[in-house]
Design a protein around this motif. Structure first.
Motif, PDB file in Angstrom:
ATOM      1  N   ALA A   6      49.848  40.519  12.673  1.00  0.00           N
ATOM      2  CA  ALA A   6      49.477  39.895  11.508  1.00  0.00           C
ATOM      3  C   ALA A   6      48.695  40.594  10.507  1.00  0.00           C
ATOM      4  O   ALA A   6      48.313  39.924   9.337  1.00  0.00           O
ATOM      5  CB  ALA A   6      48.897  38.369  11.927  1.00  0.00           C
TER       6      ALA A   6
ATOM      7  N   ARG B 239      47.913  37.154   6.932  1.00  0.00           N
ATOM      8  CA  ARG B 239      49.069  36.086   7.205  1.00  0.00           C
ATOM      9  C   ARG B 239      48.654  35.431   8.497  1.00  0.00           C
ATOM     10  O   ARG B 239      48.079  35.993   9.190  1.00  0.00           O
ATOM     11  CB  ARG B 239      50.246  37.110   7.519  1.00  0.00           C
ATOM     12  N   GLN B 240      49.359  34.330   8.686  1.00  0.00           N
ATOM     13  CA  GLN B 240      48.972  33.681   9.869  1.00  0.00           C
ATOM     14  C   GLN B 240      49.604  34.165  11.326  1.00  0.00           C
ATOM     15  O   GLN B 240      50.853  34.863  11.026  1.00  0.00           O
ATOM     16  CB  GLN B 240      49.668  32.256   9.860  1.00  0.00           C
ATOM     17  N   ALA B 241      48.905  34.374  12.079  1.00  0.00           N
ATOM     18  CA  ALA B 241      49.537  35.038  13.250  1.00  0.00           C
ATOM     19  C   ALA B 241      50.473  34.002  14.049  1.00  0.00           C
ATOM     20  O   ALA B 241      50.506  32.767  13.737  1.00  0.00           O
ATOM     21  CB  ALA B 241      48.286  35.374  14.044  1.00  0.00           C
ATOM     22  N   ALA B 242      51.527  34.569  14.892  1.00  0.00           N
ATOM     23  CA  ALA B 242      52.161  33.903  15.780  1.00  0.00           C
ATOM     24  C   ALA B 242      51.319  33.075  16.754  1.00  0.00           C
ATOM     25  O   ALA B 242      50.023  33.248  17.151  1.00  0.00           O
ATOM     26  CB  ALA B 242      53.073  34.762  16.398  1.00  0.00           C
TER      27      ALA B 242
ATOM     28  N   LYS C 133      48.947  39.688  18.809  1.00  0.00           N
ATOM     29  CA  LYS C 133      49.544  38.915  17.483  1.00  0.00           C
ATOM     30  C   LYS C 133      48.388  39.214  16.280  1.00  0.00           C
ATOM     31  O   LYS C 133      49.025  39.022  15.303  1.00  0.00           O
ATOM     32  CB  LYS C 133      49.649  37.517  17.948  1.00  0.00           C
ATOM     33  N   LEU C 134      47.331  39.098  16.692  1.00  0.00           N
ATOM     34  CA  LEU C 134      46.464  39.446  15.523  1.00  0.00           C
ATOM     35  C   LEU C 134      46.636  40.736  14.738  1.00  0.00           C
ATOM     36  O   LEU C 134      46.524  41.114  13.656  1.00  0.00           O
ATOM     37  CB  LEU C 134      44.690  39.246  16.006  1.00  0.00           C
TER      38      LEU C 134
END
Length: 70
Positions: free
Chosen positions: A65, A15-18, A61-62
């Motif tokens: 995700a 998934r793409q991180a924020a 964030k990583l």
């Protein structure tokens, strides 16, 4: 053949991180004399705290995700 199944492929993708804001500009400059002043030292401490916050934000964030282990 799982690799031909688009849904299965998307399920495996990360998934793409924020978004993470860029780190603030560094406020320190080279010390004028041999020994830095308290004000110069305090700027270094502030810059280090900003860098630490940015790095920790990226790591959080990583992890959120699913790209890093918790």
């Amino acid at each position: 053949m799982a690799y031909l199944d688009p849904a299965a492929g998307r399920a495996r993708e990360g998934r793409q991180a924020a978004a993470q804001a860029d780190m603030a500009a560094v406020t320190t400059t080279a010390a004028a004399g041999a020994t830095p002043t308290k004000a110069e030292f305090d700027k270094v401490v502030t810059d280090l705290a900003n860098a630490r916050a940015t790095i920790n934000g990226l790591l959080a964030k990583l992890r959120a995700a699913g790209l890093l282990a918790p």
